[in-house]
Design an enzyme around this catalytic site. Structure first.
Site, PDB file in Angstrom:
ATOM      1  N   GLU A  94     -16.060   4.383   0.776  1.00 33.66           N
ATOM      2  CA  GLU A  94     -16.038   3.012   1.272  1.00 33.66           C
ATOM      3  C   GLU A  94     -14.900   2.812   2.253  1.00 33.66           C
ATOM      4  OE1 GLU A  94     -18.215   1.172  -2.640  1.00 33.66           O
ATOM      5  OE2 GLU A  94     -16.065   0.967  -2.502  1.00 33.66           O
ATOM      6  N   CYS A 107      -9.366  -0.132   6.913  1.00 30.33           N
ATOM      7  CA  CYS A 107      -8.830   0.561   5.735  1.00 30.33           C
ATOM      8  C   CYS A 107      -9.816   1.686   5.421  1.00 30.33           C
ATOM      9  CB  CYS A 107      -8.719  -0.434   4.584  1.00 30.33           C
ATOM     10  SG  CYS A 107      -8.246   0.334   3.031  1.00 30.33           S
ATOM     11  N   CYS A 114     -10.865  10.162  -6.345  1.00 35.01           N
ATOM     12  CA  CYS A 114      -9.422  10.417  -6.265  1.00 35.01           C
ATOM     13  C   CYS A 114      -8.997  11.187  -7.511  1.00 35.01           C
ATOM     14  CB  CYS A 114      -8.656   9.094  -6.180  1.00 35.01           C
ATOM     15  SG  CYS A 114      -6.898   9.316  -5.830  1.00 35.01           S
ATOM     16  N   CYS A 118      -4.188   6.860 -11.207  1.00 34.50           N
ATOM     17  CA  CYS A 118      -3.318   5.679 -11.342  1.00 34.50           C
ATOM     18  C   CYS A 118      -4.109   4.679 -12.195  1.00 34.50           C
ATOM     19  CB  CYS A 118      -3.008   5.065  -9.980  1.00 34.50           C
ATOM     20  SG  CYS A 118      -2.191   6.226  -8.881  1.00 34.50           S
ATOM     21  N   CYS A 121      -5.998   1.415 -10.806  1.00 29.53           N
ATOM     22  CA  CYS A 121      -6.825   1.551  -9.602  1.00 29.53           C
ATOM     23  C   CYS A 121      -8.252   1.950  -9.971  1.00 29.53           C
ATOM     24  CB  CYS A 121      -6.209   2.607  -8.678  1.00 29.53           C
ATOM     25  SG  CYS A 121      -7.170   2.876  -7.183  1.00 29.53           S
ATOM     26  N   CYS A 340      -7.649  -3.928  -2.285  1.00 33.00           N
ATOM     27  CA  CYS A 340      -6.943  -2.708  -2.701  1.00 33.00           C
ATOM     28  C   CYS A 340      -7.322  -2.326  -4.116  1.00 33.00           C
ATOM     29  CB  CYS A 340      -5.443  -2.928  -2.722  1.00 33.00           C
ATOM     30  SG  CYS A 340      -4.731  -3.224  -1.150  1.00 33.00           S
TER      31      CYS A 340
HETATM   32  N1  SAH Z   1      -3.595   7.074  -2.744  1.00 35.79           N
HETATM   33  C1  SAH Z   1      -2.957   6.330  -1.740  1.00 35.79           C
HETATM   34  C2  SAH Z   1      -3.871   5.417  -0.932  1.00 35.79           C
HETATM   35  C3  SAH Z   1      -4.908   4.599  -1.681  1.00 35.79           C
HETATM   36  S1  SAH Z   1      -4.462   3.151  -2.566  1.00 35.79           S
HETATM   37  C4  SAH Z   1      -1.809   5.561  -2.312  1.00 35.79           C
HETATM   38  O1  SAH Z   1      -1.653   5.567  -3.528  1.00 35.79           O
HETATM   39  O2  SAH Z   1      -1.032   4.995  -1.563  1.00 35.79           O
HETATM   40  C5  SAH Z   1      -3.926   1.931  -1.471  1.00 35.79           C
HETATM   41  C6  SAH Z   1      -2.996   0.915  -2.118  1.00 35.79           C
HETATM   42  O3  SAH Z   1      -3.676   0.022  -3.028  1.00 35.79           O
HETATM   43  C7  SAH Z   1      -1.933   1.596  -2.945  1.00 35.79           C
HETATM   44  O4  SAH Z   1      -0.701   1.021  -2.774  1.00 35.79           O
HETATM   45  C8  SAH Z   1      -2.475   1.376  -4.325  1.00 35.79           C
HETATM   46  O5  SAH Z   1      -1.505   1.586  -5.269  1.00 35.79           O
HETATM   47  C9  SAH Z   1      -2.995  -0.043  -4.244  1.00 35.79           C
HETATM   48  N2  SAH Z   1      -3.863  -0.416  -5.357  1.00 35.79           N
HETATM   49  C10 SAH Z   1      -4.613   0.403  -6.109  1.00 35.79           C
HETATM   50  N3  SAH Z   1      -5.266  -0.294  -7.069  1.00 35.79           N
HETATM   51  C11 SAH Z   1      -4.926  -1.590  -6.910  1.00 35.79           C
HETATM   52  C12 SAH Z   1      -5.305  -2.792  -7.580  1.00 35.79           C
HETATM   53  N4  SAH Z   1      -6.172  -2.797  -8.596  1.00 35.79           N
HETATM   54  N5  SAH Z   1      -4.770  -3.947  -7.160  1.00 35.79           N
HETATM   55  C13 SAH Z   1      -3.922  -3.954  -6.106  1.00 35.79           C
HETATM   56  N6  SAH Z   1      -3.552  -2.853  -5.417  1.00 35.79           N
HETATM   57  C14 SAH Z   1      -4.034  -1.674  -5.821  1.00 35.79           C
END
Ligand code: SAH
Length: 363
Positions: A94, A107, A114, A118, A121, A340
């Site tokens: 996406e 974006c 992934c 985390c 996420c 995000c």
């Molecule tokens: N793997 C990379 C890029 C993808 S995530 C990274 O970690 O930077 C892009 C951003 O969105 C990151 O800062 C991530 O931590 C954030 N993110 C992930 N899940 C989220 C959520 N549920 N709410 C808000 N931000 C989130």
């Protein structure tokens, strides 16, 4: 047969020029073709109107132009557009177009799924299926550029590697695609307008400046190892002290002329206390940075909640008082799960209760 031909976009401009000379063609024609491919984003040779029929036929016998397809497009009421992008092997990633008054940001995803896990996420639930190649990354930009012009009559201005995946675990294709984004013959975007976001893969952060000059964002989310180990498990491999060292290295390389964006998702009762804000300020006191606070975006199956407005304000004010440029990211694309951390490839399944406005194919 088509699949066995080499994808012409695997060639750099010098390689394409060499090929043209080998074929007894003029070198400048290679540049024209290159512009069609990368700047005009053509998907077939017949549309290259300043290239002779015989040259186009010659190209067709040697090459194909592989490309992604926007399988499904969802428009959110705030203007955000989420694309479900089908790759050549039918896998879906996406990408999101985020319009604001000043910018139009793409974006984009770097991996299918992934590997990082985390726990706040949604993408993490997909696990990593494969890396994207550089064309697949670049094509997401092409699609969004076209959509920006169609729906907003404005050019694409910024690119962030903040979609699915960890860009620095797909290092070479991410670098290659970023280089093309910067090239004058393609989009000529400056390094300020291209941001690679990482959860902290330190060996690659240390190499980044040797490969391409782009902006760097670090998904920090916690100022202590104890907490970060829990919410960003890659921290166990690359702990905060190493991550900070890599940030210094990056900043030192650019002789103090750069700053890093620190991303910090605010999760209710997990990482949003005043005490942690003070610890964060201390941790970052020697790092030239801007802090971007991101209210947690909820998704099905997660027990986390977004921090209260009061906690967000307090957290932000601590950082501002300590002298940090601190911004609060406005949640965009929520209605289509395009915010995000909400990208999970669910478009492959049914999209219950979501408003679908259009399908579009860029093939
Ligand atoms: N793997 C990379 C890029 C993808 S995530 C990274 O970690 O930077 C892009 C951003 O969105 C990151 O800062 C991530 O931590 C954030 N993110 C992930 N899940 C989220 C959520 N549920 N709410 C808000 N931000 C989130």
């Amino acid at each position: 047969m088509e699949l066995q031909k080499k994808d012409i976009r695997k060639l750099t401009l010098p390689e394409l020029e060499e090929f043209f000379l080998e074929q007894g063609e003029k070198k400048f024609r290679a540049k024209q073709v290159y512009e069609w491919l990368w700047n005009k984003s053509l998907k077939n040779f017949d549309e290259m109107s300043n290239i002779s029929l015989s040259t186009r036929e010659m190209l067709k016998t040697h090459f194909s132009i592989n490309h992604i397809r926007v399988d499904l497009m969802q428009h959110s009421s705030d203007g955000t557009i989420k694309n479900a992008v089908k790759l050549f092997d039918d896998k879906i990633v996406e990408s999101v177009l985020i319009p604001t008054t000043k910018r139009i940001t793409a974006c984009i995803s770097s991996q299918v799924g992934c590997s990082l896990d985390c726990n706040f996420c949604a993408t993490a639930r997909l696990k990593r299926m494969r890396n994207l190649n550089s064309d697949e990354i670049y094509d997401q930009v092409v699609a969004i550029k076209d959509e920006a012009e169609t729906y907003f009559q404005r050019p694409l201005t910024n690119i962030v590697f903040m979609g699915m995946g960890e860009p620095l675990l797909n290092f070479i294709p991410v670098i290659e695609s970023a280089k093309i984004m910067k090239e004058q013959l393609a989009y000529g975007l400056s390094r300020k307008r291209i941001t690679i976001s990482t959860s902290g893969i330190t060996p690659q952060i240390d190499q980044l400046h040797n490969e391409v000059d782009v902006s760097l964002a670090i998904s920090l989310h916690a100022p202590t190892n104890e907490l970060r180990d829990e919410i960003v498990p890659i921290n166990k491999k690359y702990p905060i002290s190493e991550l900070m060292k890599s940030c210094y290295n990056y900043l030192n390389f650019y002789a103090g002329k750069r700053s890093i964006t620190i991303e910090y998702v605010l999760i209710d009762g997990v990482n949003d206390s005043e005490e942690l804000a003070i610890k964060l300020a201390k941790l970052l006191s020697k790092i030239s940075c801007k802090i971007n606070l991101i209210p947690f975006n909820p998704f099905d199956g997660s027990s986390y909640k977004r921090s209260s407005n009061r906690n967000i304000e307090t957290f932000k004010n601590v950082l501002i008082k300590k002298g940090f440029i601190t911004t609060l990211r406005v949640t965009r694309g929520d209605a289509v799960d395009g915010a995000c951390g909400q990208l999970v490839g669910r478009l492959t399944k049914s999209i219950k209760g979501k408003k679908l406005i259009s399908h579009q194919s860029i093939s």
